[in-house]
Design an enzyme around this catalytic site. Structure first.
Site, PDB file in Angstrom:
ATOM      1  N   ASP A  13      32.997  40.591  13.259  1.00 49.30           N
ATOM      2  CA  ASP A  13      34.068  39.719  12.769  1.00 49.30           C
ATOM      3  C   ASP A  13      35.381  40.456  12.524  1.00 49.30           C
ATOM      4  O   ASP A  13      36.154  40.087  11.632  1.00 49.30           O
ATOM      5  CB  ASP A  13      33.643  38.988  11.483  1.00 49.30           C
ATOM      6  N   HIS A  41      33.760  33.980  17.692  1.00 50.63           N
ATOM      7  CA  HIS A  41      35.022  34.666  17.978  1.00 50.63           C
ATOM      8  C   HIS A  41      36.162  33.652  17.877  1.00 50.63           C
ATOM      9  O   HIS A  41      36.268  32.742  18.698  1.00 50.63           O
ATOM     10  CB  HIS A  41      34.984  35.298  19.372  1.00 50.63           C
TER      11      HIS A  41
HETATM   12  P1  GDP Z   1      35.445  38.185  15.764  1.00 54.27           P
HETATM   13  O1  GDP Z   1      34.050  37.712  15.665  1.00 54.27           O
HETATM   14  O2  GDP Z   1      35.564  39.671  15.804  1.00 54.27           O
HETATM   15  O3  GDP Z   1      36.210  37.556  16.905  1.00 54.27           O
HETATM   16  O4  GDP Z   1      36.184  37.729  14.425  1.00 54.27           O
HETATM   17  P2  GDP Z   1      36.020  36.292  13.689  1.00 54.27           P
HETATM   18  O5  GDP Z   1      36.716  35.272  14.479  1.00 54.27           O
HETATM   19  O6  GDP Z   1      34.603  36.037  13.344  1.00 54.27           O
HETATM   20  O7  GDP Z   1      36.719  36.600  12.314  1.00 54.27           O
HETATM   21  C1  GDP Z   1      38.063  36.940  12.222  1.00 54.27           C
HETATM   22  C2  GDP Z   1      38.768  35.901  11.358  1.00 54.27           C
HETATM   23  O8  GDP Z   1      40.018  36.397  10.933  1.00 54.27           O
HETATM   24  C3  GDP Z   1      39.101  34.622  12.097  1.00 54.27           C
HETATM   25  O9  GDP Z   1      39.109  33.563  11.191  1.00 54.27           O
HETATM   26  C4  GDP Z   1      40.513  34.877  12.634  1.00 54.27           C
HETATM   27  O10 GDP Z   1      41.250  33.688  12.858  1.00 54.27           O
HETATM   28  C5  GDP Z   1      41.097  35.644  11.491  1.00 54.27           C
HETATM   29  N1  GDP Z   1      42.095  36.655  11.854  1.00 54.27           N
HETATM   30  C6  GDP Z   1      42.083  37.516  12.910  1.00 54.27           C
HETATM   31  N2  GDP Z   1      43.094  38.386  12.812  1.00 54.27           N
HETATM   32  C7  GDP Z   1      43.769  38.072  11.676  1.00 54.27           C
HETATM   33  C8  GDP Z   1      44.892  38.648  10.992  1.00 54.27           C
HETATM   34  O11 GDP Z   1      45.469  39.635  11.416  1.00 54.27           O
HETATM   35  N3  GDP Z   1      45.257  38.065   9.808  1.00 54.27           N
HETATM   36  C9  GDP Z   1      44.614  36.973   9.305  1.00 54.27           C
HETATM   37  N4  GDP Z   1      45.052  36.470   8.165  1.00 54.27           N
HETATM   38  N5  GDP Z   1      43.559  36.413   9.919  1.00 54.27           N
HETATM   39  C10 GDP Z   1      43.129  36.975  11.076  1.00 54.27           C
HETATM   40  P1  IMO Z   2      30.660  38.374  15.953  1.00 52.20           P
HETATM   41  O1  IMO Z   2      30.496  38.631  17.434  1.00 52.20           O
HETATM   42  C1  IMO Z   2      28.963  39.126  12.060  1.00 52.20           C
HETATM   43  C2  IMO Z   2      24.654  39.752  11.922  1.00 52.20           C
HETATM   44  C3  IMO Z   2      23.819  38.816  11.091  1.00 52.20           C
HETATM   45  C4  IMO Z   2      22.705  39.767  10.677  1.00 52.20           C
HETATM   46  C5  IMO Z   2      22.499  40.611  11.934  1.00 52.20           C
HETATM   47  C6  IMO Z   2      21.379  40.133  12.827  1.00 52.20           C
HETATM   48  O2  IMO Z   2      31.338  37.108  15.643  1.00 52.20           O
HETATM   49  O3  IMO Z   2      31.236  39.574  15.278  1.00 52.20           O
HETATM   50  P2  IMO Z   2      21.188  38.130  14.558  1.00 52.20           P
HETATM   51  O4  IMO Z   2      21.407  36.663  14.409  1.00 52.20           O
HETATM   52  O5  IMO Z   2      22.095  38.792  15.550  1.00 52.20           O
HETATM   53  O6  IMO Z   2      19.760  38.490  14.783  1.00 52.20           O
HETATM   54  O7  IMO Z   2      21.553  38.754  13.110  1.00 52.20           O
HETATM   55  O8  IMO Z   2      23.731  40.572  12.620  1.00 52.20           O
HETATM   56  N1  IMO Z   2      25.496  39.072  12.938  1.00 52.20           N
HETATM   57  C7  IMO Z   2      26.829  38.971  12.836  1.00 52.20           C
HETATM   58  N2  IMO Z   2      27.653  39.329  11.831  1.00 52.20           N
HETATM   59  N3  IMO Z   2      29.475  38.627  13.204  1.00 52.20           N
HETATM   60  C8  IMO Z   2      28.663  38.332  14.248  1.00 52.20           C
HETATM   61  O9  IMO Z   2      29.137  38.092  15.462  1.00 52.20           O
HETATM   62  C9  IMO Z   2      27.259  38.425  14.058  1.00 52.20           C
HETATM   63  N4  IMO Z   2      26.173  38.204  14.843  1.00 52.20           N
HETATM   64  C10 IMO Z   2      25.113  38.599  14.133  1.00 52.20           C
HETATM   65  O10 IMO Z   2      24.545  38.336   9.981  1.00 52.20           O
HETATM   66  O11 IMO Z   2      23.177  40.628   9.677  1.00 52.20           O
HETATM   67 MG    MG Z   3      32.851  36.555  14.406  1.00 46.27          MG
END
Ligand code: GDP
Ligand code: IMO
Ligand code: MG
Length: 420
Positions: A13, A41
């Protein structure tokens, strides 16, 4: 660019989706290489807000998008996502699924949930999307592949062999067995809706890479959840590090030009396992609320804490980052002081590496304190727009990690990005 791997440098994340949406404006191909719909994502752009689980985060751009051989696909989830993308006016004409990708079958999420419950106090905190059970079947060679949907007799034969085992396990855990005919009829629907997209993607990938096209390998999750090098057993069941991405996409290691590590300006994690810089008190709460740190897939509150340079150094070594992106800098705008973990203390000794899990549970972070900037950064678009204290903080991060900083993100929207 030609072949750039984009990797989560922490526990997931980090903002991979938003960076890939930006980078794929210049890309010809974006490949999801490993993992499944455990990913969430987030991408915010002129088409709206998306949370991609399986579809590559480059789909809002003209690039060819591939869900690669190393992934596990739950077609029902994919359909939901396809409907969302199409409802926002985007085309899915360029979306391909590799026929070698494994299927997440209906029994996989069921087993994921039941096995988590059986682990009781030692639960991993999985997303319950069936990822672990699907990869376990793949390794044990009980897996069904998405290409099998195109060969109905073969699929029935395989499923007839696999299902009694699965039903045995489901019943042992207190669930009702599944019927072969029901599963076959579901598989029939999947095949009907997906058959045109299920292809051998390797010739496409090979032509793109050999032809010098710009290819992005989209990582899922982060290095600290890597099956080999993460905090086992609190990990996922695939390898979100660069070698896992190359393997899952079908790209030779020597074709890789860049590895971009994405890290937040602080740290978050969902799920259990060691997290040395976690903050339990007000500061953690503040980070969670300001940063809206709730899981993009499960909605669970994310654990929050200070930036951990040792963890990111670990991931920098494993992935050989050539550049770094720091996201969510803006979330620290209101903190008067910021802590940075530069080492750990274990058994009275100072260490500079990530030890194996049982020891990692015992480490204490050693912090360096830096002044906050107490200035709104969301409108910054150039390095010079950032307050000096924020520049110092970012410089310290790149110094500690030992990788040049290339991007700084100050908001979720496409243009809220500084190219350094
Ligand atoms: P990913 O799984 O790595 O793609 O990340 P996620 O989407 O799960 O989590 C990132 C969160 O932070 C999302 O809600 C994005 O919209 C938000 N986000 C990403 N970059 C920024 C930033 O620079 N500032 C803020 N405030 N939010 C961000
Ligand atoms: P993105 O791609 C954050 C974590 C789960 C758990 C561990 C194993 O958005 O960064 P799983 O379901 O894969 O067997 O869970 O991995 N986990 C994530 N944490 N972002 C994710 O995806 C995750 N995908 C799995 O919370 O700790
Ligand atoms: Mg994510």
């Amino acid at each position: 660019m030609p072949v750039t791997a984009v990797i989560g440098a922490q526990w997931g994340d980090e903002g991979k989706g938003r960076i890939i949406d930006y980078l794929s404006g210049q890309a010809d191909m974006v490949i999801r290489c490993q993992g499944g719909d455990n990913a969430g994502h987030t991408v915010v752009n002129e088409f709206g807000r998306f949370v991609f689980h399986l579809i590559p985060s480059g789909i809002c751009r003209p690039a060819t998008c591939i869900i690669g051989a190393g992934t596990v696909i739950n077609p029902d989830r994919l359909f939901e996502e396809m409907a969302d993308v199409e409802s926002k006016g985007l085309s899915l004409e360029r979306l391909w699924l590799d026929r070698r990708a494994h299927l997440v079958m209906p029994y996989h999420p069921m087993l994921d949930g039941l096995e988590e419950a059986a682990r009781a106090g030692s639960a991993i905190g999985t997303t319950k999307r069936g990822i672990g059970p699907a990869y376990a079947d793949k390794s044990a060679r009980w897996g069904l592949r998405i290409g099998d949907l195109l060969h109905r007799d073969y699929l029935r034969e395989r499923l007839s062999m696999v299902l009694p085992e699965k039903n045995h396990r489901l019943q042992a855990l207190g669930a009702a067995p599944l019927s072969l005919d029901n599963l076959m009829s579901k598989a029939g629907e999947w095949a009907e809706r997906l058959h045109e997209r299920i292809v051998d993607t390797l010739p496409m990938v090979r032509d793109a890479v050999a032809g010098g096209k710009r290819v992005i390998l989209e990582g899922q999750l982060g290095a600290l959840r890597d099956l080999d090098w993460g905090t086992y057993p609190f990990v996922t069941s695939s390898c979100p590090t660069v070698t896992g991405l190359l393997q899952g996409a079908g790209v030779p290691a020597r074709a890789l030009t860049d590895a971009l590590g994405i890290t937040k300006a602080y740290t978050t994690a969902v799920g259990a396992g060691p997290f040395p810089t976690e903050l339990d008190g007000d500061e953690g709460w503040q980070m969670r609320e300001i940063g809206r740190e709730y899981g993009a897939t499960t909605g669970r509150p994310r654990r929050c804490g200070w930036f951990d340079a040792v963890a990111v150094q670990h991931s920098a070594w494993l992935n050989g980052y050539t550049m770094l992106a720091v996201t969510k800098l803006d979330i620290l705008d209101t903190f008067p002081e910021i802590q940075l973990c530069t080492a750990y203390r274990l058994d009275g000794k100072v260490i500079h590496h990530v030890p194996d899990t049982t020891l990692y549970e015992q480490v204490e972070p050693i912090y360096e304190t830096m002044p906050g900037w107490l200035t709104n950064t969301v409108h910054a678009r150039r390095w010079e727009d950032l307050p000096a204290a924020a520049q110092n903080y970012l410089n310290r991060i790149q110094e500690l990690v030992g990788v040049p900083l290339r991007f700084v993100s100050v908001g979720p929207e496409r243009e809220q990005l500084i190219v350094v």
